[in-house]
Design a protein around this motif. Structure first.
Motif, PDB file in Angstrom:
ATOM      1  N   LEU A  43     -19.676  10.032   8.845  1.00 15.26           N
ATOM      2  CA  LEU A  43     -20.187  11.397   8.727  1.00 15.26           C
ATOM      3  C   LEU A  43     -21.681  11.424   9.038  1.00 15.26           C
ATOM      4  O   LEU A  43     -22.449  10.585   8.565  1.00 15.26           O
ATOM      5  CB  LEU A  43     -19.927  11.940   7.327  1.00 15.26           C
ATOM      6  N   GLY A  44     -22.102  12.404   9.834  1.00 21.45           N
ATOM      7  CA  GLY A  44     -23.517  12.562  10.157  1.00 21.45           C
ATOM      8  C   GLY A  44     -24.088  11.479  11.039  1.00 21.45           C
ATOM      9  O   GLY A  44     -25.299  11.269  11.075  1.00 21.45           O
ATOM     10  N   THR A  45     -23.233  10.797  11.804  1.00 23.10           N
ATOM     11  CA  THR A  45     -23.670   9.671  12.616  1.00 23.10           C
ATOM     12  C   THR A  45     -24.285  10.102  13.943  1.00 23.10           C
ATOM     13  O   THR A  45     -25.124   9.399  14.498  1.00 23.10           O
ATOM     14  CB  THR A  45     -22.471   8.731  12.893  1.00 23.10           C
ATOM     15  N   VAL A  46     -23.885  11.267  14.456  1.00 22.75           N
ATOM     16  CA  VAL A  46     -24.223  11.672  15.822  1.00 22.75           C
ATOM     17  C   VAL A  46     -25.115  12.911  15.815  1.00 22.75           C
ATOM     18  O   VAL A  46     -24.850  13.877  15.094  1.00 22.75           O
ATOM     19  CB  VAL A  46     -22.943  11.967  16.637  1.00 22.75           C
ATOM     20  N   GLY A  47     -26.160  12.870  16.627  1.00 20.43           N
ATOM     21  CA  GLY A  47     -26.963  14.051  16.922  1.00 20.43           C
ATOM     22  C   GLY A  47     -26.697  14.490  18.346  1.00 20.43           C
ATOM     23  O   GLY A  47     -26.719  13.668  19.273  1.00 20.43           O
ATOM     24  N   VAL A  48     -26.421  15.763  18.537  1.00 20.17           N
ATOM     25  CA  VAL A  48     -26.093  16.301  19.861  1.00 20.17           C
ATOM     26  C   VAL A  48     -27.306  17.031  20.427  1.00 20.17           C
ATOM     27  O   VAL A  48     -27.973  17.788  19.719  1.00 20.17           O
ATOM     28  CB  VAL A  48     -24.893  17.266  19.777  1.00 20.17           C
ATOM     29  N   VAL A  49     -27.591  16.797  21.712  1.00 16.08           N
ATOM     30  CA  VAL A  49     -28.693  17.453  22.408  1.00 16.08           C
ATOM     31  C   VAL A  49     -28.129  18.201  23.613  1.00 16.08           C
ATOM     32  O   VAL A  49     -27.453  17.611  24.460  1.00 16.08           O
ATOM     33  CB  VAL A  49     -29.758  16.437  22.867  1.00 16.08           C
ATOM     34  N   LEU A 151     -27.047   9.410  19.872  1.00 14.88           N
ATOM     35  CA  LEU A 151     -27.384  10.699  20.471  1.00 14.88           C
ATOM     36  C   LEU A 151     -26.369  10.995  21.575  1.00 14.88           C
ATOM     37  O   LEU A 151     -26.057  10.129  22.405  1.00 14.88           O
ATOM     38  CB  LEU A 151     -28.787  10.690  21.061  1.00 14.88           C
ATOM     39  N   LEU A 152     -25.881  12.220  21.575  1.00 17.30           N
ATOM     40  CA  LEU A 152     -24.911  12.665  22.570  1.00 17.30           C
ATOM     41  C   LEU A 152     -25.529  13.790  23.383  1.00 17.30           C
ATOM     42  O   LEU A 152     -25.807  14.870  22.856  1.00 17.30           O
ATOM     43  CB  LEU A 152     -23.631  13.158  21.885  1.00 17.30           C
ATOM     44  N   GLY A 153     -25.781  13.534  24.663  1.00 12.11           N
ATOM     45  CA  GLY A 153     -26.252  14.572  25.568  1.00 12.11           C
ATOM     46  C   GLY A 153     -25.071  15.329  26.151  1.00 12.11           C
ATOM     47  O   GLY A 153     -24.136  14.717  26.676  1.00 12.11           O
ATOM     48  N   ILE A 154     -25.109  16.643  26.034  1.00  8.39           N
ATOM     49  CA  ILE A 154     -24.024  17.507  26.526  1.00  8.39           C
ATOM     50  C   ILE A 154     -24.636  18.604  27.383  1.00  8.39           C
ATOM     51  O   ILE A 154     -25.590  19.270  26.967  1.00  8.39           O
ATOM     52  CB  ILE A 154     -23.253  18.137  25.347  1.00  8.39           C
ATOM     53  N   ASP A 155     -24.091  18.824  28.574  1.00  6.05           N
ATOM     54  CA  ASP A 155     -24.583  19.889  29.440  1.00  6.05           C
ATOM     55  C   ASP A 155     -24.014  21.237  29.031  1.00  6.05           C
ATOM     56  O   ASP A 155     -22.896  21.326  28.496  1.00  6.05           O
ATOM     57  CB  ASP A 155     -24.222  19.602  30.894  1.00  6.05           C
ATOM     58  N   ALA A 156     -24.764  22.285  29.335  1.00  4.56           N
ATOM     59  CA  ALA A 156     -24.388  23.629  28.910  1.00  4.56           C
ATOM     60  C   ALA A 156     -23.143  24.149  29.606  1.00  4.56           C
ATOM     61  O   ALA A 156     -22.484  25.066  29.099  1.00  4.56           O
ATOM     62  CB  ALA A 156     -25.552  24.587  29.151  1.00  4.56           C
ATOM     63  N   GLN A 226     -23.138  14.874  31.857  1.00  7.44           N
ATOM     64  CA  GLN A 226     -22.517  16.023  31.206  1.00  7.44           C
ATOM     65  C   GLN A 226     -22.022  15.674  29.809  1.00  7.44           C
ATOM     66  O   GLN A 226     -21.912  16.546  28.955  1.00  7.44           O
ATOM     67  CB  GLN A 226     -21.353  16.538  32.062  1.00  7.44           C
ATOM     68  N   CYS A 227     -21.714  14.399  29.589  1.00  4.06           N
ATOM     69  CA  CYS A 227     -21.305  13.927  28.262  1.00  4.06           C
ATOM     70  C   CYS A 227     -21.666  12.446  28.185  1.00  4.06           C
ATOM     71  O   CYS A 227     -20.926  11.603  28.687  1.00  4.06           O
ATOM     72  CB  CYS A 227     -19.804  14.138  28.055  1.00  4.06           C
ATOM     73  N   LEU A 228     -22.811  12.155  27.580  1.00  5.22           N
ATOM     74  CA  LEU A 228     -23.329  10.787  27.562  1.00  5.22           C
ATOM     75  C   LEU A 228     -23.776  10.433  26.150  1.00  5.22           C
ATOM     76  O   LEU A 228     -24.670  11.062  25.586  1.00  5.22           O
ATOM     77  CB  LEU A 228     -24.483  10.649  28.556  1.00  5.22           C
ATOM     78  N   LEU A 229     -23.136   9.421  25.584  1.00  4.21           N
ATOM     79  CA  LEU A 229     -23.402   8.951  24.218  1.00  4.21           C
ATOM     80  C   LEU A 229     -24.183   7.640  24.292  1.00  4.21           C
ATOM     81  O   LEU A 229     -23.768   6.700  24.981  1.00  4.21           O
ATOM     82  CB  LEU A 229     -22.084   8.732  23.481  1.00  4.21           C
TER      83      LEU A 229
END
Length: 408
Positions: A43-49, A151-156, A226-229
């Motif tokens: 729980l709470g392991t990932v931050g999404v940007v 950190l997980l980068g996600i495109d809009a 587009q989806c990079l952890l």
């Protein structure tokens, strides 16, 4: 005529050998990642940007999908570059419904950065440095939370499916990877893009092999931003995204640098976890996607142009050769027969690869979905587009103009 055919065969046969060696990994590649549910200590392991710039018409499905993720996601931070189309108001409306959604503005763009990696850098700094606006700053009565591990980068323009983060995180940790990105399921709608987009996607398959197959070297690593952890500790060692600050293919630049430093990097099939609607129509697909698919910002000059050679030999040449065989009598010689037969085989392989990538497409809303199966007709155009892109570095992106004359 035989001399020209002999020369073309000398150029083409090594490319065919490379293709067979890469396709040989297909039967043993990692299958598509599936949605999962994580419980307990993750729980709470990932931050999404989520970097944004005037994304109001595309962002809602992305934020809807992210707010459907379970609580392994601690925060969903939208880093906006001063949008003027209502993007910030849309983010605030989601924040009222889900306290994990947060809006920040990135700092003014420095002259030696491209916009997307700069936004991601601001998101990394948000999670890396406790501030009064960070979720890591707690009231005196609440214990301080440890930093996020990933950190997980996600495109809009993506549409995350439920269980995306849990499935990706579980596989990355189980197999001990430090950076993992996913290929999505592409949503196609219009006739032109049904022809062109699969042909452009095929250029990646020819150059890097099937998604889910291991890379042989850091220089051949493939990634999708587009989806990079990525582990936060890895970014910390690398000063965030600074290695990709001037790159228009920052995802691949970052992934290759991570691999060069000895970390484990993977590119997996995420078609069951992630959908994306990238561009509207063939013209926008040609202009926007085509300008970065050569990956020259992450590659040496030799790599870039060897890939151009490979694409012309495998993808650009077969269809013109077969059409020419109907018109040019010189191709009727024994050597010409070998040449035509080889290119007929390459075209059959291309058709088979079309069947292989079909699950990576959502054509339910498409006008003339059957045109997808005619995408081999656009293969010479795809090879041409990569060639043109390799010749010129972009100076404009998403409405911003960059001075890329000086390297930094």
């Amino acid at each position: 005529m035989d001399s020209l055919i002999f020369l073309l065969l000398l150029l083409q046969l090594p490319a065919v050998a490379i293709l067979f060696s890469r396709l040989a990994a297909g039967p043993t590649r990692k299958p598509p990642i599936t949605p999962q549910v994580l419980l307990g200590d993750r729980l709470g392991t990932v931050g999404v940007v989520v970097p944004t710039l005037n994304e109001v018409h595309r962002l809602s499905p992305c934020l809807t999908g992210l707010t459907q993720q379970a609580h392994e996601v601690r925060s969903i931070v939208v880093v906006d570059s001063r949008s003027e189309d209502g993007t910030q108001a849309l983010v605030q409306s989601f924040a009222q419904r889900d306290p994990r959604v947060r809006l920040i503005e990135d700092d003014p763009l420095p002259p030696d950065w491209v916009g997307r990696p700069w936004a991601l850098q601001n998101g990394y700094q948000y999670f890396a440095v406790p501030t009064e606006t960070s979720e890591q700053s707690q009231s005196p009565t609440r214990p301080s939370l440890p930093p996020v591990e990933w950190l997980l980068g996600i495109d809009a323009d993506t549409q995350p499916q439920p269980g995306l983060v849990a499935g990706l995180l579980a596989e990355a940790e189980r197999e001990g990877y430090d950076l993992v990105s996913l290929s999505p399921r592409f949503i196609l709608k219009y006739p032109g893009e049904l022809l062109l987009q699969p042909a452009l996607l095929m250029t990646l398959l020819y150059r890097f092999g099937p998604t889910g197959s291991p890379s042989q070297s850091a220089e051949r690593v493939m990634a999708n931003g587009q989806c990079l952890l990525v582990r936060r500790s890895v970014l910390q060692e690398m000063n965030g995204y600074s290695c990709a600050r001037r790159s228009f293919c920052d995802d691949v630049t970052l992934a290759r640098e991570v691999a060069r430093r000895g970390y484990r990097v993977a590119f997996w099939d995420g078609s069951r976890l992630l959908k994306v609607r990238m561009y509207d129509g063939a013209a926008e697909t040609w202009r926007e996607w085509g300008r970065s698919l050569d990956l020259k910002d992450a590659s040496s000059w030799g790599q870039t142009w060897s890939d151009v050679w490979l694409l012309w030999m495998l993808q650009g040449l077969p269809l013109p050769v077969l059409l020419g065989s109907l018109l040019i009598s010189g191709l009727g010689t024994p050597l010409g027969g070998v040449f035509v037969g080889l290119n007929a085989l390459l075209l059959l392989i291309r058709v088979a690869l079309g069947w292989a990538i079909a699950p990576s497409y959502d054509c339910h809303q498409a006008q003339g979905a059957w045109l997808f199966w005619l995408s081999p007709l656009a293969d010479p155009l795809a090879a041409l587009r990569i060639t043109l892109s390799a010749l010129h570095r972009p100076t404009q992106w998403r409405g911003r103009v960059y001075n890329m004359n000086n390297d930094a």
